[in-house]
Design a protein around this motif. Structure first.
Motif, short mmCIF file in Angstrom:
data_model
loop_
_atom_site.label_atom_id
_atom_site.label_comp_id
_atom_site.label_asym_id
_atom_site.label_seq_id
_atom_site.Cartn_x
_atom_site.Cartn_y
_atom_site.Cartn_z
N ARG A 86 0.69 -1.19 0.11
CA ARG A 86 0.05 0.12 -0.10
C ARG A 86 0.84 1.28 0.22
O ARG A 86 0.66 2.34 -0.67
CB ARG A 86 -0.81 0.16 1.21
N SER A 87 1.97 1.40 0.87
CA SER A 87 2.65 2.43 0.74
C SER A 87 3.52 2.46 -0.66
O SER A 87 3.59 3.64 -0.95
CB SER A 87 3.85 2.11 2.10
N LEU A 88 3.56 1.86 -1.16
CA LEU A 88 4.28 1.77 -2.65
C LEU A 88 3.47 2.39 -3.40
O LEU A 88 3.70 3.36 -4.49
CB LEU A 88 4.92 0.44 -3.12
N SER A 89 1.98 1.93 -3.45
CA SER A 89 0.89 2.70 -4.42
C SER A 89 0.65 3.91 -4.01
O SER A 89 0.16 4.81 -4.90
CB SER A 89 -0.18 1.71 -4.25
N SER A 90 0.91 4.32 -2.88
CA SER A 90 0.84 5.91 -2.42
C SER A 90 1.73 6.81 -2.82
O SER A 90 1.24 8.05 -3.10
CB SER A 90 0.50 6.01 -0.93
N HIS A 91 2.71 6.52 -3.47
CA HIS A 91 3.95 7.50 -4.27
C HIS A 91 3.76 7.17 -5.95
O HIS A 91 3.87 6.09 -6.20
CB HIS A 91 5.45 6.92 -3.58
N PRO A 92 3.25 8.07 -6.45
CA PRO A 92 3.00 7.96 -7.96
C PRO A 92 4.27 7.92 -8.55
O PRO A 92 5.39 8.46 -8.20
CB PRO A 92 2.31 9.12 -8.25
N LEU A 93 4.39 7.07 -9.72
CA LEU A 93 5.40 6.69 -10.37
C LEU A 93 5.82 8.14 -11.24
O LEU A 93 4.87 8.98 -11.90
CB LEU A 93 5.34 5.81 -11.42
N PRO A 94 7.08 8.40 -11.74
CA PRO A 94 7.30 9.49 -12.57
C PRO A 94 6.61 9.23 -13.87
O PRO A 94 6.46 8.04 -14.27
CB PRO A 94 8.89 9.37 -12.66
N PRO A 95 6.45 10.34 -14.53
CA PRO A 95 5.67 10.01 -15.87
C PRO A 95 6.17 9.03 -16.84
O PRO A 95 5.31 8.34 -17.51
CB PRO A 95 5.83 11.52 -16.48
N LEU A 96 7.57 9.00 -17.11
CA LEU A 96 8.47 8.26 -17.91
C LEU A 96 7.89 6.83 -17.58
O LEU A 96 7.64 5.88 -18.55
CB LEU A 96 9.57 8.47 -18.11
N SER A 97 8.07 6.37 -16.17
CA SER A 97 7.94 5.35 -15.70
C SER A 97 6.33 4.83 -15.70
O SER A 97 6.13 3.66 -16.11
CB SER A 97 8.30 4.94 -14.14
N ARG A 98 5.38 5.58 -15.65
CA ARG A 98 4.03 5.30 -15.72
C ARG A 98 3.89 4.99 -17.30
O ARG A 98 3.07 3.79 -17.60
CB ARG A 98 3.26 6.52 -15.60
#
Length: 70
Positions: free
Chosen positions: A7-19
């Motif tokens: 859950r803590s990982l999902s609360s930090h959005p990925l950088p745009p290129l990674s997304r």
């Protein structure tokens, strides 16, 4: 990995290129799975299709769909 750490990982959005890269990879994997499943379904004999509850006409229709269509 615990549920809390996931859950803590999902609360930090990925950088745009990674997304973008992740989205492309997920799309590619989905298309590969559809292609493989539809090809395999088109090859099954009618008695095996009836075992899983699919009639031959439905299997043929699904097998003829292009991989990018859901």
């Amino acid at each position: 990995m615990s549920l809390q750490s996931a859950r803590s990982l999902s609360s930090h959005p990925l950088p745009p290129l990674s997304r973008l890269v992740l989205g492309f990879a997920m799309t590619f994997v989905t298309w590969q799975l559809r292609l493989r499943m539809r090809r395999d379904m088109g090859r099954l004999p009618p008695h095996l299709l009836s075992d899983v509850g699919i009639d031959p006409w439905t299997a043929e229709t699904e097998a003829e769909k292009p991989f990018w269509r859901a």
